[in-house]
Motif scaffolding. Sequence first.
Motif, PDB file in Angstrom:
ATOM      1  N   PRO A  52       0.871  -1.258  -0.072  1.00  0.00           N
ATOM      2  CA  PRO A  52      -0.103   0.002   0.074  1.00  0.00           C
ATOM      3  C   PRO A  52       0.894   1.451   0.216  1.00  0.00           C
ATOM      4  O   PRO A  52       1.843   1.249   0.599  1.00  0.00           O
ATOM      5  N   GLU A  53       0.330   2.268  -0.689  1.00  0.00           N
ATOM      6  CA  GLU A  53       1.200   3.674  -0.552  1.00  0.00           C
ATOM      7  C   GLU A  53       1.042   4.364   0.530  1.00  0.00           C
ATOM      8  O   GLU A  53       1.957   4.857   1.006  1.00  0.00           O
ATOM      9  N   PHE A  54      -0.031   4.018   1.366  1.00  0.00           N
ATOM     10  CA  PHE A  54      -0.115   4.825   2.747  1.00  0.00           C
ATOM     11  C   PHE A  54       1.132   4.450   3.610  1.00  0.00           C
ATOM     12  O   PHE A  54       1.072   5.318   4.619  1.00  0.00           O
ATOM     13  N   ILE A  55       1.609   3.691   3.317  1.00  0.00           N
ATOM     14  CA  ILE A  55       2.922   3.216   4.323  1.00  0.00           C
ATOM     15  C   ILE A  55       3.796   4.464   4.146  1.00  0.00           C
ATOM     16  O   ILE A  55       4.622   4.532   5.355  1.00  0.00           O
ATOM     17  N   SER A  56       4.143   5.093   3.023  1.00  0.00           N
ATOM     18  CA  SER A  56       5.055   5.959   3.024  1.00  0.00           C
ATOM     19  C   SER A  56       4.592   7.353   3.470  1.00  0.00           C
ATOM     20  O   SER A  56       5.414   8.303   3.842  1.00  0.00           O
ATOM     21  N   ASP A  57       3.280   7.433   3.877  1.00  0.00           N
ATOM     22  CA  ASP A  57       2.756   8.563   4.593  1.00  0.00           C
ATOM     23  C   ASP A  57       3.060   8.553   6.246  1.00  0.00           C
ATOM     24  O   ASP A  57       2.353   9.504   6.887  1.00  0.00           O
ATOM     25  N   MET A  58       3.469   7.418   6.628  1.00  0.00           N
ATOM     26  CA  MET A  58       3.539   7.033   8.105  1.00  0.00           C
ATOM     27  C   MET A  58       4.909   7.771   8.650  1.00  0.00           C
ATOM     28  O   MET A  58       5.761   7.616   8.270  1.00  0.00           O
ATOM     29  N   LYS A  59       4.629   9.148   9.191  1.00  0.00           N
ATOM     30  CA  LYS A  59       5.739   9.928   9.593  1.00  0.00           C
ATOM     31  C   LYS A  59       6.619   9.349  10.392  1.00  0.00           C
ATOM     32  O   LYS A  59       7.864   9.848  10.550  1.00  0.00           O
ATOM     33  N   ARG A  60       6.315   8.434  11.507  1.00  0.00           N
ATOM     34  CA  ARG A  60       6.841   8.322  12.720  1.00  0.00           C
ATOM     35  C   ARG A  60       7.561   6.763  12.289  1.00  0.00           C
ATOM     36  O   ARG A  60       8.500   6.306  13.190  1.00  0.00           O
ATOM     37  N   LEU A  61       7.432   6.352  11.240  1.00  0.00           N
ATOM     38  CA  LEU A  61       7.754   4.863  10.957  1.00  0.00           C
ATOM     39  C   LEU A  61       9.362   4.479  10.849  1.00  0.00           C
ATOM     40  O   LEU A  61       9.978   5.682  10.066  1.00  0.00           O
ATOM     41  N   LYS A  62      10.215   3.976  11.706  1.00  0.00           N
ATOM     42  CA  LYS A  62      11.269   3.785  11.440  1.00  0.00           C
ATOM     43  C   LYS A  62      11.943   2.393  11.111  1.00  0.00           C
ATOM     44  O   LYS A  62      13.186   2.261  10.567  1.00  0.00           O
ATOM     45  N   TYR A  63      11.033   1.500  11.357  1.00  0.00           N
ATOM     46  CA  TYR A  63      11.453   0.170  11.042  1.00  0.00           C
ATOM     47  C   TYR A  63      10.461  -0.457  10.109  1.00  0.00           C
ATOM     48  O   TYR A  63       9.209  -0.560  10.589  1.00  0.00           O
ATOM     49  N   LEU A  64      10.689  -0.981   9.068  1.00  0.00           N
ATOM     50  CA  LEU A  64       9.616  -2.006   8.219  1.00  0.00           C
ATOM     51  C   LEU A  64      10.216  -3.125   7.600  1.00  0.00           C
ATOM     52  O   LEU A  64      11.287  -3.109   6.977  1.00  0.00           O
ATOM     53  N   ASN A  65       9.795  -3.999   7.754  1.00  0.00           N
ATOM     54  CA  ASN A  65      10.095  -5.474   7.252  1.00  0.00           C
ATOM     55  C   ASN A  65       9.030  -6.034   6.531  1.00  0.00           C
ATOM     56  O   ASN A  65       7.990  -6.429   7.279  1.00  0.00           O
ATOM     57  N   PHE A  87       7.430   3.379  -2.668  1.00  0.00           N
ATOM     58  CA  PHE A  87       8.443   4.215  -1.981  1.00  0.00           C
ATOM     59  C   PHE A  87       9.259   5.019  -2.878  1.00  0.00           C
ATOM     60  O   PHE A  87      10.102   4.373  -3.634  1.00  0.00           O
ATOM     61  N   ASN A  88       9.722   6.335  -2.312  1.00  0.00           N
ATOM     62  CA  ASN A  88      10.658   7.156  -2.969  1.00  0.00           C
ATOM     63  C   ASN A  88      11.933   7.171  -2.163  1.00  0.00           C
ATOM     64  O   ASN A  88      11.860   6.805  -1.041  1.00  0.00           O
ATOM     65  N   ALA A  89      13.070   7.958  -2.629  1.00  0.00           N
ATOM     66  CA  ALA A  89      14.309   8.075  -1.940  1.00  0.00           C
ATOM     67  C   ALA A  89      14.022   8.620  -0.462  1.00  0.00           C
ATOM     68  O   ALA A  89      14.668   8.231   0.411  1.00  0.00           O
ATOM     69  N   SER A  90      13.321   9.666  -0.419  1.00  0.00           N
ATOM     70  CA  SER A  90      13.438  10.479   0.927  1.00  0.00           C
ATOM     71  C   SER A  90      12.477   9.815   2.202  1.00  0.00           C
ATOM     72  O   SER A  90      12.915   9.455   3.137  1.00  0.00           O
ATOM     73  N   PHE A  91      11.314   8.736   1.656  1.00  0.00           N
ATOM     74  CA  PHE A  91      10.941   7.672   2.582  1.00  0.00           C
ATOM     75  C   PHE A  91      12.096   6.554   2.958  1.00  0.00           C
ATOM     76  O   PHE A  91      12.031   6.568   4.268  1.00  0.00           O
ATOM     77  N   ILE A  92      12.697   6.220   1.872  1.00  0.00           N
ATOM     78  CA  ILE A  92      13.772   5.170   2.346  1.00  0.00           C
ATOM     79  C   ILE A  92      14.844   5.780   3.205  1.00  0.00           C
ATOM     80  O   ILE A  92      15.324   4.998   4.205  1.00  0.00           O
ATOM     81  N   LYS A  93      15.310   6.869   2.974  1.00  0.00           N
ATOM     82  CA  LYS A  93      16.262   7.562   3.738  1.00  0.00           C
ATOM     83  C   LYS A  93      15.917   7.692   5.262  1.00  0.00           C
ATOM     84  O   LYS A  93      16.509   7.714   6.295  1.00  0.00           O
ATOM     85  N   ARG A  94      14.522   7.947   5.384  1.00  0.00           N
ATOM     86  CA  ARG A  94      13.935   8.216   6.610  1.00  0.00           C
ATOM     87  C   ARG A  94      14.057   7.303   7.788  1.00  0.00           C
ATOM     88  O   ARG A  94      13.927   7.166   8.741  1.00  0.00           O
ATOM     89  N   LEU A  95      14.027   5.840   7.124  1.00  0.00           N
ATOM     90  CA  LEU A  95      13.793   4.696   7.796  1.00  0.00           C
ATOM     91  C   LEU A  95      15.142   4.508   8.446  1.00  0.00           C
ATOM     92  O   LEU A  95      16.105   4.680   7.591  1.00  0.00           O
ATOM     93  N   ASP A  96      15.117   3.814   9.495  1.00  0.00           N
ATOM     94  CA  ASP A  96      16.306   3.019   9.956  1.00  0.00           C
ATOM     95  C   ASP A  96      16.550   1.850   9.513  1.00  0.00           C
ATOM     96  O   ASP A  96      17.791   1.216   9.196  1.00  0.00           O
ATOM     97  N   VAL A  97      15.665   1.084   9.392  1.00  0.00           N
ATOM     98  CA  VAL A  97      15.688  -0.417   8.790  1.00  0.00           C
ATOM     99  C   VAL A  97      14.517  -0.655   7.640  1.00  0.00           C
ATOM    100  O   VAL A  97      13.270  -0.371   7.964  1.00  0.00           O
ATOM    101  N   LEU A  98      14.756  -1.129   6.531  1.00  0.00           N
ATOM    102  CA  LEU A  98      14.025  -1.451   5.490  1.00  0.00           C
ATOM    103  C   LEU A  98      14.436  -2.931   4.870  1.00  0.00           C
ATOM    104  O   LEU A  98      15.508  -3.022   4.308  1.00  0.00           O
ATOM    105  N   LYS A  99      13.418  -3.725   5.276  1.00  0.00           N
ATOM    106  CA  LYS A  99      13.829  -5.000   4.266  1.00  0.00           C
ATOM    107  C   LYS A  99      12.406  -5.584   3.636  1.00  0.00           C
ATOM    108  O   LYS A  99      11.434  -5.525   3.865  1.00  0.00           O
ATOM    109  N   ILE A 100      12.666  -5.462   2.251  1.00  0.00           N
ATOM    110  CA  ILE A 100      11.827  -5.846   1.154  1.00  0.00           C
ATOM    111  C   ILE A 100      12.260  -7.116   0.248  1.00  0.00           C
ATOM    112  O   ILE A 100      11.621  -7.442  -0.855  1.00  0.00           O
ATOM    113  N   GLY A 101      13.426  -7.653   0.463  1.00  0.00           N
ATOM    114  CA  GLY A 101      13.940  -8.507  -0.406  1.00  0.00           C
ATOM    115  C   GLY A 101      13.053  -9.984  -0.553  1.00  0.00           C
ATOM    116  O   GLY A 101      12.219 -10.172   0.523  1.00  0.00           O
TER     117      GLY A 101
END
Length: 427
Positions: free
Chosen positions: A296-309, A321-335
Amino acid sequence: MAMASPDLSFVLISFTLFFSIFPSHSKLLSSPSPISSPSPKPSPSTHSSSILDPKQLKALQSLNIPIGKDPCNPQHNTTITCDSSTPFRHIVSLSLTNCSDDVALSNTALKSLSTLNTLKFINCPVKPIKFPAQLTSSLKSFTCINSLKKLTGVWLSRLQNVTNLTVSHVSVTASGPSIILSSMKSLRIVTLSDANLTGYLPKHWHGNVSYIDLSGNKLKGKIPSSLTELENLVFLNLSSNSLNGSIPESFGDLSSLQNVSLSSNSLSGSIPDSIAAISGLVHLDLGSNKLNGSIPEFISDMKRLKYLNLEKNNFHGVLPFNASFIKRLDVLKIGENANLCYNHSTLSKKVKLGIAPCDKHGLPMSPPPSKEINSDDSDDSEDYADDESEKKHHSHGPSKVVLGIAIALSLIVFLIVFLILLAKCCK
Protein backbone atom coordinates in the motif's frame (compact mmCIF):
# COMPACT_ATOMS: atom_id res chain seq x y z
CA MET A 1 21.44 61.38 89.55
CA ALA A 2 19.49 59.01 91.74
CA MET A 3 20.91 55.49 92.22
CA ALA A 4 18.88 52.53 90.96
CA SER A 5 17.09 50.48 93.54
CA PRO A 6 18.64 47.11 94.49
CA ASP A 7 15.70 45.20 92.92
CA LEU A 8 16.10 46.92 89.53
CA SER A 9 19.89 46.31 89.57
CA PHE A 10 19.30 42.61 90.19
CA VAL A 11 16.93 42.39 87.18
CA LEU A 12 19.38 44.12 84.85
CA ILE A 13 22.27 41.87 85.91
CA SER A 14 20.10 38.77 85.43
CA PHE A 15 19.14 39.74 81.84
CA THR A 16 22.79 40.50 80.99
CA LEU A 17 23.92 37.10 82.20
CA PHE A 18 21.06 35.33 80.34
CA PHE A 19 21.89 36.91 76.94
CA SER A 20 25.61 36.27 77.35
CA ILE A 21 25.11 32.60 78.18
CA PHE A 22 22.30 31.87 75.62
CA PRO A 23 22.97 34.06 72.59
CA SER A 24 20.70 32.00 70.34
CA HIS A 25 17.74 32.76 72.57
CA SER A 26 18.55 36.44 72.35
CA LYS A 27 18.16 36.27 68.57
CA LEU A 28 14.81 34.59 68.89
CA LEU A 29 13.64 37.24 71.30
CA SER A 30 14.99 40.13 69.29
CA SER A 31 13.41 39.03 65.96
CA PRO A 32 10.64 36.55 66.58
CA SER A 33 9.51 34.42 63.62
CA PRO A 34 5.91 34.67 62.40
CA ILE A 35 3.43 32.42 64.11
CA SER A 36 2.37 30.96 60.74
CA SER A 37 5.87 29.77 59.79
CA PRO A 38 5.95 26.00 59.09
CA SER A 39 7.63 23.67 61.54
CA PRO A 40 10.86 22.03 60.35
CA LYS A 41 10.33 18.93 58.14
CA PRO A 42 11.58 15.65 59.52
CA SER A 43 14.85 14.38 58.15
CA PRO A 44 14.64 11.88 55.27
CA SER A 45 16.47 9.42 57.47
CA THR A 46 13.69 9.40 60.08
CA HIS A 47 13.13 5.66 59.49
CA SER A 48 16.76 4.80 58.81
CA SER A 49 17.02 3.36 62.32
CA SER A 50 14.13 0.95 61.61
CA ILE A 51 15.22 -2.62 61.02
CA LEU A 52 13.75 -5.40 58.89
CA ASP A 53 10.97 -7.49 60.37
CA PRO A 54 12.73 -10.40 62.14
CA LYS A 55 10.35 -12.91 60.55
CA GLN A 56 11.27 -11.70 57.07
CA LEU A 57 14.96 -11.66 57.94
CA LYS A 58 14.66 -15.27 59.05
CA ALA A 59 12.78 -16.09 55.81
CA LEU A 60 15.61 -14.68 53.68
CA GLN A 61 18.13 -16.69 55.66
CA SER A 62 16.10 -19.89 55.26
CA LEU A 63 16.03 -19.33 51.48
CA ASN A 64 19.84 -19.07 51.52
CA ILE A 65 19.65 -15.61 49.97
CA PRO A 66 22.88 -13.65 50.57
CA ILE A 67 22.11 -10.42 52.42
CA GLY A 68 24.22 -7.75 54.06
CA LYS A 69 24.05 -6.31 57.53
CA ASP A 70 21.13 -4.13 56.48
CA PRO A 71 19.03 -5.90 53.79
CA CYS A 72 16.92 -2.76 53.28
CA ASN A 73 19.88 -0.51 52.52
CA PRO A 74 19.92 -0.03 48.71
CA GLN A 75 23.65 0.63 48.84
CA HIS A 76 24.27 -2.85 50.20
CA ASN A 77 21.54 -4.77 48.38
CA THR A 78 20.10 -4.14 44.91
CA THR A 79 17.76 -7.13 44.99
CA ILE A 80 15.58 -6.04 47.93
CA THR A 81 13.35 -3.00 48.38
CA CYS A 82 11.69 -2.24 51.70
CA ASP A 83 8.98 0.12 52.85
CA SER A 84 9.53 2.70 55.63
CA SER A 85 7.13 1.38 58.23
CA THR A 86 7.96 1.29 61.95
CA PRO A 87 9.05 -0.24 64.20
CA PHE A 88 9.95 -2.86 61.56
CA ARG A 89 10.37 -2.40 57.83
CA HIS A 90 8.91 -4.92 55.36
CA ILE A 91 10.10 -6.18 51.98
CA VAL A 92 7.97 -5.03 49.04
CA SER A 93 10.24 -6.12 46.18
CA LEU A 94 12.53 -9.16 45.89
CA SER A 95 14.68 -10.25 42.93
CA LEU A 96 16.34 -13.67 42.91
CA THR A 97 19.05 -13.55 40.22
CA ASN A 98 21.65 -16.16 39.24
CA CYS A 99 20.65 -18.39 42.11
CA SER A 100 23.04 -20.92 43.58
CA ASP A 101 22.10 -24.56 44.03
CA ASP A 102 21.47 -23.89 47.72
CA VAL A 103 18.44 -21.68 47.09
CA ALA A 104 15.18 -23.52 47.76
CA LEU A 105 11.64 -22.21 48.17
CA SER A 106 9.61 -23.08 51.23
CA ASN A 107 5.99 -22.37 52.12
CA THR A 108 6.91 -21.03 55.56
CA ALA A 109 9.39 -18.51 54.16
CA LEU A 110 6.99 -17.34 51.43
CA LYS A 111 4.24 -16.82 54.01
CA SER A 112 6.53 -14.44 55.89
CA LEU A 113 7.11 -12.55 52.62
CA SER A 114 3.42 -11.90 51.96
CA THR A 115 4.10 -8.13 51.88
CA LEU A 116 5.78 -8.52 48.47
CA ASN A 117 4.16 -6.75 45.52
CA THR A 118 7.06 -7.49 43.13
CA LEU A 119 8.82 -10.84 42.78
CA LYS A 120 11.43 -11.70 40.15
CA PHE A 121 13.22 -14.94 39.27
CA ILE A 122 16.03 -14.42 36.74
CA ASN A 123 18.34 -17.31 35.86
CA CYS A 124 17.13 -19.07 38.96
CA PRO A 125 16.18 -22.66 38.04
CA VAL A 126 14.74 -23.68 41.42
CA LYS A 127 11.78 -25.99 41.79
CA PRO A 128 8.47 -24.06 41.97
CA ILE A 129 6.03 -24.60 44.82
CA LYS A 130 2.47 -23.44 45.39
CA PHE A 131 2.52 -19.84 46.64
CA PRO A 132 0.58 -19.05 49.84
CA ALA A 133 -2.73 -17.29 49.25
CA GLN A 134 -1.52 -14.14 51.03
CA LEU A 135 1.41 -13.83 48.63
CA THR A 136 -0.54 -14.49 45.43
CA SER A 137 -3.09 -11.85 46.38
CA SER A 138 -0.47 -9.20 47.19
CA LEU A 139 1.72 -9.66 44.08
CA LYS A 140 1.28 -6.97 41.43
CA SER A 141 4.33 -7.86 39.31
CA PHE A 142 5.76 -11.32 38.63
CA THR A 143 8.79 -12.05 36.45
CA CYS A 144 10.23 -15.44 35.59
CA ILE A 145 13.07 -15.55 33.03
CA ASN A 146 14.95 -18.80 32.50
CA SER A 147 13.85 -19.90 35.98
CA LEU A 148 11.51 -22.24 37.89
CA LYS A 149 12.29 -25.44 36.00
CA LYS A 150 8.69 -26.24 34.99
CA LEU A 151 5.51 -24.21 35.22
CA THR A 152 1.86 -24.92 34.44
CA GLY A 153 -0.87 -22.62 33.26
CA VAL A 154 -2.89 -23.37 36.41
CA TRP A 155 0.08 -22.35 38.62
CA LEU A 156 0.39 -18.99 36.83
CA SER A 157 -3.38 -18.40 36.76
CA ARG A 158 -3.39 -18.08 40.58
CA LEU A 159 -1.61 -14.72 40.28
CA GLN A 160 -4.96 -13.02 39.73
CA ASN A 161 -4.02 -9.52 40.90
CA VAL A 162 -0.87 -8.97 38.84
CA THR A 163 -0.70 -6.03 36.48
CA ASN A 164 2.66 -7.09 35.01
CA LEU A 165 3.32 -10.73 34.06
CA THR A 166 6.60 -11.70 32.40
CA VAL A 167 7.45 -15.35 31.69
CA SER A 168 10.19 -15.98 29.14
CA HIS A 169 12.44 -18.91 28.20
CA VAL A 170 10.48 -21.18 30.50
CA SER A 171 8.52 -24.25 29.41
CA VAL A 172 4.89 -23.74 30.43
CA THR A 173 2.45 -26.62 30.20
CA ALA A 174 -0.90 -25.18 29.14
CA SER A 175 -3.42 -25.73 26.37
CA GLY A 176 -3.32 -22.02 25.51
CA PRO A 177 -2.71 -18.54 26.91
CA SER A 178 -6.37 -18.16 27.91
CA ILE A 179 -5.95 -20.59 30.82
CA ILE A 180 -3.32 -18.25 32.26
CA LEU A 181 -4.75 -14.83 31.44
CA SER A 182 -8.52 -15.12 31.73
CA SER A 183 -8.63 -14.48 35.50
CA MET A 184 -6.11 -11.62 35.52
CA LYS A 185 -8.56 -8.72 35.31
CA SER A 186 -6.02 -6.01 36.20
CA LEU A 187 -3.38 -7.15 33.72
CA ARG A 188 -1.69 -4.41 31.69
CA ILE A 189 1.62 -5.93 30.56
CA VAL A 190 1.93 -9.58 29.52
CA THR A 191 4.96 -11.41 28.14
CA LEU A 192 4.69 -15.16 27.55
CA SER A 193 7.52 -15.67 25.09
CA ASP A 194 9.56 -18.76 24.20
CA ALA A 195 7.38 -20.71 26.60
CA ASN A 196 6.41 -23.63 24.35
CA LEU A 197 2.75 -22.58 24.50
CA THR A 198 0.30 -24.37 22.21
CA GLY A 199 -3.31 -23.70 21.32
CA TYR A 200 -4.96 -20.53 20.05
CA LEU A 201 -4.82 -16.83 20.84
CA PRO A 202 -7.32 -15.66 23.47
CA LYS A 203 -10.63 -14.44 22.05
CA HIS A 204 -11.34 -12.24 25.06
CA TRP A 205 -8.97 -9.69 26.56
CA HIS A 206 -9.37 -7.31 29.48
CA GLY A 207 -9.42 -3.74 28.23
CA ASN A 208 -6.49 -2.49 30.35
CA VAL A 209 -3.86 -4.46 28.41
CA SER A 210 -1.29 -2.19 26.73
CA TYR A 211 1.59 -4.62 26.06
CA ILE A 212 1.37 -8.15 24.57
CA ASP A 213 4.32 -10.40 23.71
CA LEU A 214 3.42 -14.00 22.84
CA SER A 215 6.34 -14.57 20.48
CA GLY A 216 8.33 -17.76 20.03
CA ASN A 217 5.56 -20.24 20.84
CA LYS A 218 3.50 -22.80 18.93
CA LEU A 219 0.25 -20.86 18.73
CA LYS A 220 -1.95 -21.58 15.73
CA GLY A 221 -5.16 -20.40 14.12
CA LYS A 222 -6.26 -16.91 13.10
CA ILE A 223 -5.73 -13.57 14.80
CA PRO A 224 -9.12 -12.90 16.44
CA SER A 225 -10.77 -9.62 15.57
CA SER A 226 -11.50 -9.13 19.28
CA LEU A 227 -7.80 -8.36 19.73
CA THR A 228 -8.27 -5.16 17.76
CA GLU A 229 -10.66 -3.84 20.44
CA LEU A 230 -7.75 -3.06 22.79
CA GLU A 231 -7.70 0.72 22.47
CA ASN A 232 -4.75 1.09 24.87
CA LEU A 233 -2.51 -1.46 23.16
CA VAL A 234 0.92 0.05 22.39
CA PHE A 235 3.03 -3.07 21.79
CA LEU A 236 2.05 -6.31 20.01
CA ASN A 237 4.45 -9.16 19.22
CA LEU A 238 3.00 -12.41 17.85
CA SER A 239 6.07 -13.38 15.82
CA SER A 240 7.52 -16.89 15.43
CA ASN A 241 4.31 -18.85 15.83
CA SER A 242 2.12 -20.85 13.43
CA LEU A 243 -0.67 -18.31 12.93
CA ASN A 244 -2.56 -18.40 9.62
CA GLY A 245 -5.37 -16.61 7.87
CA SER A 246 -5.39 -12.91 7.11
CA ILE A 247 -4.68 -9.85 9.20
CA PRO A 248 -8.08 -8.62 10.53
CA GLU A 249 -9.58 -5.77 8.52
CA SER A 250 -10.23 -3.96 11.82
CA PHE A 251 -6.53 -3.95 12.69
CA GLY A 252 -6.48 -0.17 12.25
CA ASP A 253 -8.71 0.17 15.31
CA LEU A 254 -5.55 -0.28 17.39
CA SER A 255 -5.04 3.47 17.23
CA SER A 256 -2.47 3.59 20.08
CA LEU A 257 -0.21 0.93 18.55
CA GLN A 258 3.45 1.88 18.12
CA ASN A 259 5.21 -1.46 17.70
CA VAL A 260 3.79 -4.52 15.92
CA SER A 261 5.49 -7.74 14.81
CA LEU A 262 3.60 -10.55 13.08
CA SER A 263 6.67 -12.00 11.36
CA SER A 264 7.56 -15.68 10.89
CA ASN A 265 4.02 -17.01 10.71
CA SER A 266 1.86 -18.26 7.83
CA LEU A 267 -0.34 -15.20 7.39
CA SER A 268 -1.84 -14.65 3.93
CA GLY A 269 -3.90 -12.03 2.15
CA SER A 270 -3.07 -8.35 1.74
CA ILE A 271 -2.09 -5.61 4.16
CA PRO A 272 -5.36 -4.07 5.44
CA ASP A 273 -5.98 -0.47 4.38
CA SER A 274 -7.13 0.29 7.93
CA ILE A 275 -3.51 0.27 9.14
CA ALA A 276 -3.25 3.73 7.61
CA ALA A 277 -5.19 5.00 10.64
CA ILE A 278 -2.39 4.00 13.05
CA SER A 279 -0.53 7.29 12.79
CA GLY A 280 1.92 6.62 15.64
CA LEU A 281 3.33 3.38 14.24
CA VAL A 282 7.12 3.22 14.64
CA HIS A 283 7.88 -0.49 14.09
CA LEU A 284 6.07 -2.66 11.52
CA ASP A 285 7.35 -6.22 10.95
CA LEU A 286 5.35 -8.48 8.61
CA GLY A 287 8.31 -10.43 7.23
CA SER A 288 8.46 -14.17 6.53
CA ASN A 289 4.78 -14.79 5.86
CA LYS A 290 2.64 -15.55 2.79
CA LEU A 291 1.21 -12.05 2.36
CA ASN A 292 0.36 -11.02 -1.19
CA GLY A 293 -1.08 -8.17 -3.20
CA SER A 294 0.62 -4.83 -3.76
CA ILE A 295 2.36 -2.84 -1.03
CA PRO A 296 0.00 0.00 0.00
CA GLU A 297 1.08 3.56 -0.77
CA PHE A 298 -0.12 4.81 2.62
CA ILE A 299 2.91 3.21 4.30
CA SER A 300 5.13 5.96 2.86
CA ASP A 301 2.88 8.55 4.57
CA MET A 302 3.58 7.18 8.06
CA LYS A 303 5.74 9.98 9.45
CA ARG A 304 6.93 8.16 12.59
CA LEU A 305 7.78 4.83 10.96
CA LYS A 306 11.43 3.83 11.48
CA TYR A 307 11.46 0.04 11.03
CA LEU A 308 9.75 -1.73 8.12
CA ASN A 309 10.14 -5.41 7.28
CA LEU A 310 8.12 -6.88 4.39
CA GLU A 311 10.70 -9.40 3.14
CA LYS A 312 10.05 -13.07 2.28
CA ASN A 313 6.43 -12.66 1.19
CA ASN A 314 4.54 -12.80 -2.12
CA PHE A 315 4.07 -9.09 -2.78
CA HIS A 316 3.95 -7.99 -6.42
CA GLY A 317 3.89 -4.80 -8.46
CA VAL A 318 5.91 -1.61 -8.20
CA LEU A 319 7.36 -0.58 -4.85
CA PRO A 320 5.56 2.69 -3.93
CA PHE A 321 8.47 4.20 -1.95
CA ASN A 322 10.63 7.16 -2.95
CA ALA A 323 14.16 7.99 -1.89
CA SER A 324 13.17 10.43 0.88
CA PHE A 325 10.97 7.82 2.59
CA ILE A 326 13.68 5.14 2.42
CA LYS A 327 16.27 7.57 3.80
CA ARG A 328 13.98 8.37 6.74
CA LEU A 329 13.85 4.70 7.79
CA ASP A 330 16.42 3.10 10.05
CA VAL A 331 15.67 -0.39 8.70
CA LEU A 332 14.00 -1.46 5.44
CA LYS A 333 13.69 -5.12 4.39
CA ILE A 334 11.75 -5.99 1.23
CA GLY A 335 13.94 -8.68 -0.40
CA GLU A 336 12.80 -12.12 -1.52
CA ASN A 337 9.54 -10.93 -3.07
CA ALA A 338 9.98 -12.45 -6.54
CA ASN A 339 7.27 -10.41 -8.28
CA LEU A 340 8.08 -7.08 -6.66
CA CYS A 341 10.20 -4.45 -8.44
CA TYR A 342 11.13 -0.80 -8.00
CA ASN A 343 10.96 2.22 -10.27
CA HIS A 344 14.59 3.22 -10.80
CA SER A 345 13.56 6.69 -11.97
CA THR A 346 12.53 7.57 -8.40
CA LEU A 347 15.40 5.82 -6.60
CA SER A 348 19.17 6.07 -6.75
CA LYS A 349 20.82 3.90 -9.40
CA LYS A 350 23.07 2.38 -6.73
CA VAL A 351 20.34 1.56 -4.22
CA LYS A 352 20.39 -2.04 -3.03
CA LEU A 353 16.96 -3.31 -2.07
CA GLY A 354 17.21 -7.00 -2.87
CA ILE A 355 14.57 -6.76 -5.63
CA ALA A 356 14.86 -6.16 -9.37
CA PRO A 357 14.16 -2.88 -11.18
CA CYS A 358 10.95 -2.68 -13.17
CA ASP A 359 10.82 -2.85 -16.96
CA LYS A 360 8.55 -0.61 -19.01
CA HIS A 361 5.61 -2.90 -18.26
CA GLY A 362 6.06 -2.63 -14.49
CA LEU A 363 7.42 -6.15 -14.18
CA PRO A 364 10.74 -7.26 -12.66
CA MET A 365 13.55 -7.26 -15.20
CA SER A 366 15.15 -10.61 -15.95
CA PRO A 367 17.70 -11.57 -14.87
CA PRO A 368 17.50 -9.69 -11.55
CA PRO A 369 20.53 -7.53 -10.76
CA SER A 370 23.17 -9.11 -8.54
CA LYS A 371 25.45 -6.08 -8.08
CA GLU A 372 24.62 -2.41 -8.58
CA ILE A 373 21.23 -1.36 -9.89
CA ASN A 374 21.55 0.96 -12.92
CA SER A 375 19.09 3.73 -13.57
CA ASP A 376 18.48 3.06 -17.28
CA ASP A 377 16.49 0.01 -18.40
CA SER A 378 17.74 0.23 -21.99
CA ASP A 379 21.36 0.40 -20.91
CA ASP A 380 20.89 -2.63 -18.68
CA SER A 381 19.28 -4.67 -21.43
CA GLU A 382 21.82 -3.58 -24.06
CA ASP A 383 24.77 -4.35 -21.81
CA TYR A 384 23.30 -7.73 -21.01
CA ALA A 385 22.71 -8.43 -24.73
CA ASP A 386 26.26 -7.36 -25.65
CA ASP A 387 27.68 -9.63 -22.99
CA GLU A 388 25.63 -12.54 -24.24
CA SER A 389 26.59 -11.98 -27.91
CA GLU A 390 30.25 -11.71 -26.95
CA LYS A 391 30.04 -14.99 -25.05
CA LYS A 392 28.36 -16.65 -28.03
CA HIS A 393 31.02 -15.30 -30.37
CA HIS A 394 33.81 -16.73 -28.26
CA SER A 395 32.05 -20.01 -27.62
CA HIS A 396 31.35 -20.73 -31.35
CA GLY A 397 34.66 -19.42 -32.84
CA PRO A 398 37.83 -21.60 -33.22
CA SER A 399 40.16 -21.81 -30.29
CA LYS A 400 43.57 -20.16 -30.69
CA VAL A 401 45.33 -23.26 -29.39
CA VAL A 402 43.59 -25.55 -31.88
CA LEU A 403 44.37 -23.16 -34.72
CA GLY A 404 48.07 -23.06 -33.77
CA ILE A 405 48.34 -26.86 -33.66
CA ALA A 406 46.71 -27.15 -37.09
CA ILE A 407 49.18 -24.69 -38.64
CA ALA A 408 52.14 -26.51 -37.10
CA LEU A 409 50.98 -29.89 -38.42
CA SER A 410 50.49 -28.42 -41.86
CA LEU A 411 54.05 -27.07 -41.89
CA ILE A 412 55.44 -30.46 -40.83
CA VAL A 413 53.54 -32.29 -43.59
CA PHE A 414 54.69 -29.71 -46.12
CA LEU A 415 58.30 -30.15 -45.01
CA ILE A 416 58.15 -33.96 -45.30
CA VAL A 417 56.67 -33.79 -48.79
CA PHE A 418 59.33 -31.26 -49.82
CA LEU A 419 62.15 -33.53 -48.57
CA ILE A 420 60.75 -36.58 -50.44
CA LEU A 421 60.53 -34.64 -53.69
CA LEU A 422 64.03 -33.26 -53.22
CA ALA A 423 65.44 -36.76 -52.71
CA LYS A 424 63.85 -38.04 -55.94
CA CYS A 425 65.28 -35.15 -57.92
CA CYS A 426 68.83 -35.82 -56.67
CA LYS A 427 68.72 -39.42 -58.01
